[in-house]
Design a protein around this motif. Structure first.
Motif, PDB file in Angstrom:
ATOM      1  N   LEU A 164      -2.881  -9.762   5.564  1.00  0.00           N
ATOM      2  CA  LEU A 164      -3.102  -8.419   5.015  1.00  0.00           C
ATOM      3  C   LEU A 164      -1.772  -7.862   4.540  1.00  0.00           C
ATOM      4  O   LEU A 164      -0.770  -7.944   5.260  1.00  0.00           O
ATOM      5  CB  LEU A 164      -3.713  -7.516   6.078  1.00  0.00           C
ATOM      6  N   VAL A 165      -1.779  -7.343   3.320  1.00  0.00           N
ATOM      7  CA  VAL A 165      -0.580  -6.684   2.784  1.00  0.00           C
ATOM      8  C   VAL A 165      -0.989  -5.328   2.209  1.00  0.00           C
ATOM      9  O   VAL A 165      -2.181  -5.034   2.060  1.00  0.00           O
ATOM     10  CB  VAL A 165       0.118  -7.527   1.681  1.00  0.00           C
ATOM     11  N   TYR A 166       0.023  -4.551   1.824  1.00  0.00           N
ATOM     12  CA  TYR A 166      -0.235  -3.223   1.266  1.00  0.00           C
ATOM     13  C   TYR A 166      -0.145  -3.270  -0.253  1.00  0.00           C
ATOM     14  O   TYR A 166       0.746  -3.931  -0.808  1.00  0.00           O
ATOM     15  CB  TYR A 166       0.757  -2.215   1.859  1.00  0.00           C
ATOM     16  N   ALA A 167      -1.071  -2.584  -0.895  1.00  0.00           N
ATOM     17  CA  ALA A 167      -1.102  -2.558  -2.358  1.00  0.00           C
ATOM     18  C   ALA A 167       0.245  -2.119  -2.906  1.00  0.00           C
ATOM     19  O   ALA A 167       0.803  -1.112  -2.457  1.00  0.00           O
ATOM     20  CB  ALA A 167      -2.208  -1.601  -2.816  1.00  0.00           C
ATOM     21  N   TRP A 168       0.759  -2.880  -3.864  1.00  0.00           N
ATOM     22  CA  TRP A 168       2.035  -2.631  -4.539  1.00  0.00           C
ATOM     23  C   TRP A 168       3.254  -2.869  -3.651  1.00  0.00           C
ATOM     24  O   TRP A 168       4.337  -2.408  -3.922  1.00  0.00           O
ATOM     25  CB  TRP A 168       2.090  -1.220  -5.163  1.00  0.00           C
ATOM     26  N   ASP A 175       3.347 -15.870  -2.619  1.00  0.00           N
ATOM     27  CA  ASP A 175       2.082 -15.866  -3.368  1.00  0.00           C
ATOM     28  C   ASP A 175       1.056 -14.895  -2.782  1.00  0.00           C
ATOM     29  O   ASP A 175       0.395 -14.163  -3.516  1.00  0.00           O
ATOM     30  CB  ASP A 175       1.476 -17.278  -3.389  1.00  0.00           C
ATOM     31  N   GLU A 176       0.921 -14.919  -1.460  1.00  0.00           N
ATOM     32  CA  GLU A 176      -0.134 -14.120  -0.818  1.00  0.00           C
ATOM     33  C   GLU A 176       0.066 -12.619  -1.018  1.00  0.00           C
ATOM     34  O   GLU A 176      -0.859 -11.843  -0.799  1.00  0.00           O
ATOM     35  CB  GLU A 176      -0.170 -14.399   0.698  1.00  0.00           C
ATOM     36  N   SER A 177       1.278 -12.208  -1.389  1.00  0.00           N
ATOM     37  CA  SER A 177       1.545 -10.764  -1.384  1.00  0.00           C
ATOM     38  C   SER A 177       1.327 -10.081  -2.737  1.00  0.00           C
ATOM     39  O   SER A 177       1.498  -8.870  -2.836  1.00  0.00           O
ATOM     40  CB  SER A 177       2.981 -10.512  -0.907  1.00  0.00           C
ATOM     41  N   PHE A 178       0.912 -10.848  -3.759  1.00  0.00           N
ATOM     42  CA  PHE A 178       0.744 -10.229  -5.093  1.00  0.00           C
ATOM     43  C   PHE A 178      -0.658  -9.649  -5.265  1.00  0.00           C
ATOM     44  O   PHE A 178      -1.360  -9.941  -6.221  1.00  0.00           O
ATOM     45  CB  PHE A 178       1.097 -11.232  -6.191  1.00  0.00           C
ATOM     46  N   ALA A 179      -1.034  -8.848  -4.298  1.00  0.00           N
ATOM     47  CA  ALA A 179      -2.403  -8.344  -4.246  1.00  0.00           C
ATOM     48  C   ALA A 179      -2.400  -6.827  -4.238  1.00  0.00           C
ATOM     49  O   ALA A 179      -1.489  -6.201  -3.699  1.00  0.00           O
ATOM     50  CB  ALA A 179      -3.071  -8.871  -2.984  1.00  0.00           C
ATOM     51  N   ILE A 180      -3.410  -6.267  -4.849  1.00  0.00           N
ATOM     52  CA  ILE A 180      -3.579  -4.810  -4.801  1.00  0.00           C
ATOM     53  C   ILE A 180      -5.022  -4.485  -4.395  1.00  0.00           C
ATOM     54  O   ILE A 180      -5.876  -5.385  -4.348  1.00  0.00           O
ATOM     55  CB  ILE A 180      -3.276  -4.138  -6.168  1.00  0.00           C
ATOM     56  N   ASP A 181      -5.237  -3.228  -4.136  1.00  0.00           N
ATOM     57  CA  ASP A 181      -6.568  -2.775  -3.773  1.00  0.00           C
ATOM     58  C   ASP A 181      -7.205  -2.156  -5.018  1.00  0.00           C
ATOM     59  O   ASP A 181      -6.651  -1.217  -5.586  1.00  0.00           O
ATOM     60  CB  ASP A 181      -6.428  -1.722  -2.662  1.00  0.00           C
ATOM     61  N   VAL A 182      -8.313  -2.732  -5.480  1.00  0.00           N
ATOM     62  CA  VAL A 182      -8.974  -2.187  -6.665  1.00  0.00           C
ATOM     63  C   VAL A 182     -10.325  -1.637  -6.218  1.00  0.00           C
ATOM     64  O   VAL A 182     -11.277  -2.381  -6.025  1.00  0.00           O
ATOM     65  CB  VAL A 182      -9.179  -3.285  -7.749  1.00  0.00           C
ATOM     66  N   GLU A 183     -10.341  -0.343  -6.020  1.00  0.00           N
ATOM     67  CA  GLU A 183     -11.557   0.344  -5.550  1.00  0.00           C
ATOM     68  C   GLU A 183     -12.202  -0.366  -4.368  1.00  0.00           C
ATOM     69  O   GLU A 183     -13.388  -0.704  -4.381  1.00  0.00           O
ATOM     70  CB  GLU A 183     -12.535   0.526  -6.709  1.00  0.00           C
ATOM     71  N   THR A 202      -6.674 -15.535  -0.339  1.00  0.00           N
ATOM     72  CA  THR A 202      -5.719 -15.640   0.771  1.00  0.00           C
ATOM     73  C   THR A 202      -5.465 -14.306   1.468  1.00  0.00           C
ATOM     74  O   THR A 202      -4.926 -14.291   2.576  1.00  0.00           O
ATOM     75  CB  THR A 202      -4.349 -16.121   0.241  1.00  0.00           C
ATOM     76  N   THR A 203      -5.823 -13.228   0.786  1.00  0.00           N
ATOM     77  CA  THR A 203      -5.239 -11.930   1.152  1.00  0.00           C
ATOM     78  C   THR A 203      -6.258 -10.804   1.163  1.00  0.00           C
ATOM     79  O   THR A 203      -7.217 -10.819   0.380  1.00  0.00           O
ATOM     80  CB  THR A 203      -4.147 -11.578   0.099  1.00  0.00           C
ATOM     81  N   ARG A 204      -6.018  -9.832   2.005  1.00  0.00           N
ATOM     82  CA  ARG A 204      -6.725  -8.557   1.913  1.00  0.00           C
ATOM     83  C   ARG A 204      -5.653  -7.483   1.706  1.00  0.00           C
ATOM     84  O   ARG A 204      -4.679  -7.456   2.469  1.00  0.00           O
ATOM     85  CB  ARG A 204      -7.495  -8.316   3.215  1.00  0.00           C
ATOM     86  N   ALA A 205      -5.823  -6.680   0.666  1.00  0.00           N
ATOM     87  CA  ALA A 205      -4.828  -5.632   0.382  1.00  0.00           C
ATOM     88  C   ALA A 205      -5.444  -4.262   0.635  1.00  0.00           C
ATOM     89  O   ALA A 205      -6.585  -4.005   0.225  1.00  0.00           O
ATOM     90  CB  ALA A 205      -4.360  -5.720  -1.065  1.00  0.00           C
ATOM     91  N   VAL A 206      -4.709  -3.415   1.312  1.00  0.00           N
ATOM     92  CA  VAL A 206      -5.171  -2.032   1.530  1.00  0.00           C
ATOM     93  C   VAL A 206      -4.051  -1.077   1.148  1.00  0.00           C
ATOM     94  O   VAL A 206      -2.903  -1.483   1.004  1.00  0.00           O
ATOM     95  CB  VAL A 206      -5.596  -1.782   3.005  1.00  0.00           C
ATOM     96  N   GLU A 207      -4.385   0.182   0.998  1.00  0.00           N
ATOM     97  CA  GLU A 207      -3.373   1.188   0.691  1.00  0.00           C
ATOM     98  C   GLU A 207      -2.614   1.574   1.963  1.00  0.00           C
ATOM     99  O   GLU A 207      -3.211   1.698   3.038  1.00  0.00           O
ATOM    100  CB  GLU A 207      -4.013   2.452   0.084  1.00  0.00           C
ATOM    101  N   ASN A 397       1.181   6.477  -0.915  1.00  0.00           N
ATOM    102  CA  ASN A 397       0.894   5.034  -0.903  1.00  0.00           C
ATOM    103  C   ASN A 397       1.397   4.401  -2.201  1.00  0.00           C
ATOM    104  O   ASN A 397       1.874   5.113  -3.104  1.00  0.00           O
ATOM    105  CB  ASN A 397      -0.617   4.783  -0.694  1.00  0.00           C
ATOM    106  N   GLY A 398       1.262   3.092  -2.294  1.00  0.00           N
ATOM    107  CA  GLY A 398       1.801   2.373  -3.433  1.00  0.00           C
ATOM    108  C   GLY A 398       1.172   2.789  -4.746  1.00  0.00           C
ATOM    109  O   GLY A 398       1.862   2.941  -5.760  1.00  0.00           O
ATOM    110  N   SER A 399      -0.139   2.978  -4.753  1.00  0.00           N
ATOM    111  CA  SER A 399      -0.810   3.336  -6.011  1.00  0.00           C
ATOM    112  C   SER A 399      -0.343   4.692  -6.516  1.00  0.00           C
ATOM    113  O   SER A 399      -0.140   4.883  -7.717  1.00  0.00           O
ATOM    114  CB  SER A 399      -2.333   3.346  -5.836  1.00  0.00           C
ATOM    115  N   GLU A 400      -0.156   5.636  -5.610  1.00  0.00           N
ATOM    116  CA  GLU A 400       0.352   6.948  -6.036  1.00  0.00           C
ATOM    117  C   GLU A 400       1.755   6.819  -6.615  1.00  0.00           C
ATOM    118  O   GLU A 400       2.091   7.454  -7.612  1.00  0.00           O
ATOM    119  CB  GLU A 400       0.387   7.912  -4.852  1.00  0.00           C
TER     120      GLU A 400
END
Ligand SMILES: Cc1ncc(COP(=O)(O)O)c(C=O)c1O
Length: 462
Positions: A164-168, A175-183, A202-207, A397-400
């Motif tokens: 699990l990583v954080y969006a942005w 590789d596993e960390s290039f993930a974002i949360d899309v809705e 590989t990954t679950r991304a959350v804010e 958060n990252g998206s903001e």
């Protein structure tokens, strides 16, 4: 969802473009030798630079460095700069700190890399243990590798497939960390180059700072580990809400997920990073960049319990030399001599006290300018690192943080500063202090910042 505060600053875009052009002309005029070297480089280098991101510096070509010492560097045209980028943390020690330089020179004359341990390895491990509170350590050459190895080990000992990583977030080229949360669904970052598999595999991304989302993501109990910077620093500085770390630790324990804290940048919070400063209790911790004064070196530490589980796992394999955790040069004699000298004589408690004081001065200067011109900006400080954002309140958060990015405005601020002898960290508006940054260095930035913001504030609104 990002809050609706992006692009609050309704600047006249034509006037801003005109100001940027003016700064570009000045830059070109004052950097003829950098331009010549860039054009020469274009014949043999992809995009004319050693790494693709070096094209992203503000200005039509990058400044070519001639020499650097302490908090300053000189370019090939003889211009001198206050360096607030400091190699994006690799030189948080100041450039070429004397204790590190002496140790490197001495060690380089006695063998650089041997595939054998040297005494410095256990000294550095014990010192990292003292600072970060974890008893067992291993070495790598880059923070990217330290993270990659920590992820592999976490999957191996938990028998779980996901991280699990954080969006942005950014943890290096992992590789596993290039993930974002899309809705609510995990997707790829738009800038992910040639991913081996879709990150959702590989990954679950959350804010960041979203406790219910974290709980939902851990609920299936297939997450081996959370990989987290203790405060985000790569989408701008985004601090944790009060209580977020307690929730993160509680929820990871409750769901059998390991917690890996990446201190590569947040080492700026103090001699034991954010972990010591805020009493965190991770299962593993990764760090790189500054620990050897800029000589490639990185490390990952772990609890006794994790180390026992790894020992047991490795016993079942019978070998560990080609298992995906390695690096012929990792743990080499030179890197560890540099790390020892840096931790012993450069990044000391006294050095951090001074660095944090300088960052407070930087923050106060920036805040005064923002207040006096009543512009929609804010600044956030973490230890000896400060960032300003183009929005009235800090992102949560990252998206903001990403939504508030303003490419042209950022480019103008960076180039304006560069033309007045100040280098900021590229890609965002970040400044880092080193042990020999002076009040005069900070005041030079404040004066340039006042000039830039004053000019922008006098533009008519769009
Ligand atoms: C938090 C964090 N971790 C790891 C890395 C990777 O460091 P390196 O590029 O030295 O491997 C970075 C790089 O910016 C980082 O910011």
């Amino acid at each position: 969802m990002p809050r609706a505060h992006a692009k609050e600053w309704q600047l006249d875009r034509d006037r801003l473009a005109g100001l940027l052009e003016q700064e570009e002309r000045r830059f070109v005029d004052e950097h003829p030798e950098s331009r010549r070297l860039f054009e020469q480089g274009e014949k043999a280098l992809l995009a004319g630079v050693p790494m693709p991101w070096m094209t992203e510096w503000a200005g039509p070509f990058p400044v070519f460095a001639a020499s650097a010492e302490g908090a300053r560097f000189t370019d090939v045209d003889g211009n001198e700069y206050v360096d607030l980028c400091l190699g994006d943390t690799g030189a948080m020690t100041g450039h070429s700190p004397p204790p590190t330089v002496s140790a490197v020179a001495e060690r380089a004359g006695r063998g650089i890399t041997l595939m054998l341990p040297t005494e410095d390895a256990s000294w550095v491990a014990a010192e990292l243990g003292r600072r970060f509170g974890l008893p067992r350590w291993q070495f790598a050459l880059t923070a990217t590798d330290a993270n990659r190895f920590a992820l592999r080990l976490a999957r191996a000992i938990t028998g779980r497939p996901k991280v699990l990583v954080y969006a942005w977030c950014y943890h290096g080229t992992v590789d596993e960390s290039f993930a974002i949360d899309v809705e609510g669904e995990t997707g790829s970052r738009p800038d992910n180059i040639g991913p081996p598999v879709e990150p959702a595999v590989t990954t679950r991304a959350v804010e960041w700072n979203d406790i219910p989302a974290l709980e939902r993501a851990l609920e299936p109990r297939d997450v081996a580990c959370v990989l987290a910077e203790p405060a985000m620093t790569n989408a701008g500085i985004v601090l944790p809400d009060d209580g977020y770390h307690d929730a993160l630790r509680e929820l990871t324990r409750e769901h059998g997920t390991l917690l890996i804290i990446d201190e590569t940048h947040t080492f700026c919070a103090g001699p034991g990073g954010y972990t010591a400063a805020s009493g965190l209790d991770p299962d593993l911790l990764t760090i790189g960049k500054a620990i050897a004064g800029g000589i490639p070196a990185a490390a990952y530490g772990m609890t006794e319990e994790v180390s026992e589980r790894i020992d047991e796992y490795l016993d079942t394999l019978g070998t560990s030399d080609v298992g995906g955790i390695g690096g012929t040069l990792a743990g080499n004699a030179l890197s560890l001599a540099a790390a020892r000298a840096t931790l012993e004589g450069v990044l000391t408690d006294e050095a951090f006290a001074h660095m944090i004081e300088m960052a407070e001065r930087f923050e106060a200067g920036v805040n005064e300018v923002i207040a006096s011109h009543a512009v929609p900006m804010n600044s956030v400080r973490l230890g000896c690192r400060v960032e300003y954002h183009f929005q009235a309140s800090p992102p949560r958060n990252g998206s903001e943080a990403v939504a508030a990015d303003d490419h042209v405005l950022g480019r103008f601020m960076h180039l304006h500063a560069l033309n007045r002898g100040i280098l900021l960290t590229p890609f965002h508006n970040m400044a880092l202090m080193c042990p020999v940054t002076t009040e005069a260095d900070i005041d030079r930035h404040t004066a340039a910042f006042e000039e830039a913001v004053g000019t922008l504030a006098s533009l008519p609104s769009a």
